[in-house]
Design an enzyme around this catalytic site. Structure first.
Site, short mmCIF file in Angstrom:
data_model
loop_
_atom_site.label_atom_id
_atom_site.label_comp_id
_atom_site.label_asym_id
_atom_site.label_seq_id
_atom_site.Cartn_x
_atom_site.Cartn_y
_atom_site.Cartn_z
N ASP A 52 0.80 -1.23 0.07
CA ASP A 52 0.01 0.05 -0.11
C ASP A 52 0.94 1.14 0.02
O ASP A 52 0.50 2.37 0.43
CB ASP A 52 -0.97 -0.10 1.25
CG ASP A 52 -1.55 -1.22 1.44
OD1 ASP A 52 -2.39 -1.73 0.39
OD2 ASP A 52 -1.51 -2.01 2.63
N HIS B 280 -4.70 -1.12 -6.19
CA HIS B 280 -4.03 0.00 -6.50
C HIS B 280 -5.17 1.06 -6.89
O HIS B 280 -6.07 0.82 -7.26
CB HIS B 280 -3.43 -0.15 -7.90
CG HIS B 280 -2.09 -0.97 -7.68
ND1 HIS B 280 -1.17 -1.37 -8.99
CD2 HIS B 280 -1.23 -1.26 -6.72
CE1 HIS B 280 -0.18 -1.88 -8.42
NE2 HIS B 280 -0.13 -1.85 -7.38
P1 IMP Z 1 -2.55 -12.99 0.97
O1 IMP Z 1 -1.86 -12.30 0.13
O2 IMP Z 1 -4.19 -12.78 1.05
O3 IMP Z 1 -2.27 -14.59 1.32
O4 IMP Z 1 -2.25 -12.39 2.64
C1 IMP Z 1 -0.84 -12.34 3.33
C2 IMP Z 1 -0.67 -11.33 3.94
O5 IMP Z 1 -0.18 -9.94 2.96
C3 IMP Z 1 -1.68 -10.50 4.68
O6 IMP Z 1 -1.34 -9.87 5.95
C4 IMP Z 1 -2.10 -9.32 3.84
O7 IMP Z 1 -2.88 -8.53 4.44
C5 IMP Z 1 -1.10 -8.93 3.18
N1 IMP Z 1 -1.10 -8.42 1.86
C6 IMP Z 1 -1.44 -9.03 0.54
N2 IMP Z 1 -1.33 -8.33 -0.35
C7 IMP Z 1 -1.20 -7.08 0.16
C8 IMP Z 1 -1.04 -5.54 -0.41
O8 IMP Z 1 -1.29 -5.54 -1.63
N3 IMP Z 1 -1.04 -4.75 0.35
C9 IMP Z 1 -0.79 -4.88 1.86
N4 IMP Z 1 -0.86 -6.08 2.35
C10 IMP Z 1 -0.95 -7.13 1.52
#
Ligand code: IMP
Length: 451
Positions: free
Chosen positions: A29, A57
């Protein structure tokens, strides 16, 4: 030869390099979408190489806000090619929803979107398993009187889909959707495996019907057919033809499956190291790597965060920075800038320039703290610890910088920034050892100061 007085100045080096990568240096982010959107103008193709619909995004163009999850941010520019590489996990239902949503707002999505036939497909069981695992980890540990042990995933099925890619026998790729007979065969064998896994996990789960899924996904295949291609050859052909390519990293470095704060990470190679495997383009082709970082730190989901401010400062940052997730709407955890972490990520990515985002958010704080080292078991270290258990033991060592109260969101050149703001930025560049190329002082394109 004398330069004509009215000549247009050459674009900064940052904009004139042949192939560029934009990568988040923190926990996500960072505002990568805004910079990708800005750089799109100077490139011919914009490429996603990792992650899936877990990324979010947000781009503001002419006051209009666009939230993109799977389709590359270049789609807002009608003349650019948008490529979803083989390293991405594609939820085709979400992709079609996103395409329709853009269409309703007059954004054309046709031959300008290309998707790798070798990208893996996120299927309904991936989301079921993601959710079930998260519930198990939270519910079970809480029932035992312990802390919530869930990872805080986006529940978009990302981890389970990448797990199937690695398992191989239970994977379905985008190319499989294009031929109904081939899909039916694949779906039969994969559904049998997934149903057995689901039943073992929880006998009350309803199982999936392979014929119904084949019908549904063959229809999706017909709808996405024109977008699907071999994106590796496409990219090499484009580069040979002198086209400029922009690689758009999703998620961020500290969430990298190998180099992030494991196990509180996502399941893909999120740093610039993911580009070769996720697209088939050798790393030597990418000479310009822009590391995107906020002027402070945020994190969503669980995991260690040494500089987190669970107090009025954290709330001040959350309110001013509108720190709520694009994908899940969750309030983001907020804290001071952790330069130990940023320097580690910049090293991994080979960052050639830094882009400092949301700088205006810090205005009004009397002093600014920056973490330049950690203390672990009484010893000081300037090395990041990419293991969650180790990092949880780190206490940040801060340097304190005078704040600035001026409204920097109106600045249009780096030279316009107040002295204290400059000092803060100079410290970042010096500590990380990478020059600052961009400072963003607001959501609009005009609020971007480029060196
Ligand atoms: P997953 O990618 O849904 O498996 O989540 C795994 C971890 O990565 C979690 O803590 C999510 O909140 C974080 N996460 C995944 N994609 C993003 C992103 O684009 N921005 C911030 N955190 C992310």
């Amino acid at each position: 030869m004398p330069v004509p007085v009215n000549a247009t100045p050459p674009p900064p080096a940052l904009l004139s390099s042949t192939h560029t990568a934009v990568v988040g240096l923190q926990w996500g982010d960072e505002g990568k979408g805004k910079i990708v959107d800005l750089l799109t103008e100077h490139h011919d193709a914009i490429v996603r190489y990792n992650g899936g619909a877990n990324a979010g995004h947000t781009i503001v163009v002419a006051g209009e806000r666009y939230a993109l999850h799977l389709i590359p941010a270049g789609i807002l520019n009608p003349d650019k090619l948008n490529i979803v590489g083989n390293g991405v996990v594609v939820d085709p239902v979400k992709m079609l929803e996103e395409k329709e949503g853009l269409g309703r707002r007059g954004i054309r999505v046709g031959s300008n979107l290309r998707v790798s036939s070798r990208a893996h497909v996120v299927l309904p069981w991936h989301k079921t398993l993601d959710e079930a695992l998260e519930n198990l980890l939270s519910g079970r540990s809480v029932a035992r009187g312990g802390a919530d042990e869930s990872l805080g995933t986006t529940r978009r099925g990302i981890g389970p889909c990448y797990a199937d890619k690695i398992t191989r026998a239970s994977a379905i790729r985008v190319g499989d959707l294009l031929d109904e007979n081939r899909l039916a065969e694949r779906m039969r064998s994969v559904t049998a495996i997934k149903n057995a896994q689901l039943r073992a996990f929880d006998p009350s789960f309803s199982t999936f019907d392979s014929d119904a899924l084949t019908k549904q996904y063959a229809e999706i295949g017909r709808q996405i057919f024109t977008h699907v291609t071999d994106t590796t050859y496409l990219l090499h052909d484009l580069m040979k033809a002198g086209k400029r390519v922009l690689f758009e990293g999703a998620n961020a470095c500290l969430l990298d499956i190998d180099h992030g704060t494991f196990p509180f990470v996502t399941s893909s190679s999120t740093s610039a190291l993911g580009i070769p495997a996720g697209t088939g383009v050798p790393c030597s082709n990418v000479s310009n790597v822009i590391g995107i970082m906020k002027a402070y730190t945020t994190r969503v989901g669980a995991g260690p965060f040494p500089t987190e401010q669970n107090n009025a400062t954290g709330q001040y940052i959350r309110d001013r920075g509108r720190e709520y997730g694009t994908t899940t709407g969750r309030p983001r955890r907020c804290g001071w800038l952790d330069l130990v972490a940023v320097k580690y990520s910049a090293m991994l990515c080979g960052a050639t320039r830094l882009s400092i985002m949301l700088f205006d958010v810090l205005a009004g704080l009397e002093t600014l703290q920056v973490c330049d080292a950690y203390e672990v078991k009484g010893k000081r270290t300037d090395r990041f610890m990419p293991d969650a258990i180790d990092l949880a033991e780190a206490t940040p060592v801060y340097t304190t910088w005078p704040g600035f109260s001026e409204d920097v969101s109106r600045c249009r050149r780096l030279a316009d920034l107040p002295t204290n703001a400059r000092k803060y930025l100079d410290h970042i560049a010096e500590f990380v050892g990478v020059p600052i190329g961009i400072v963003s002082v607001g959501p609009d394109r005009a609020q971007t100061l480029i060196d």
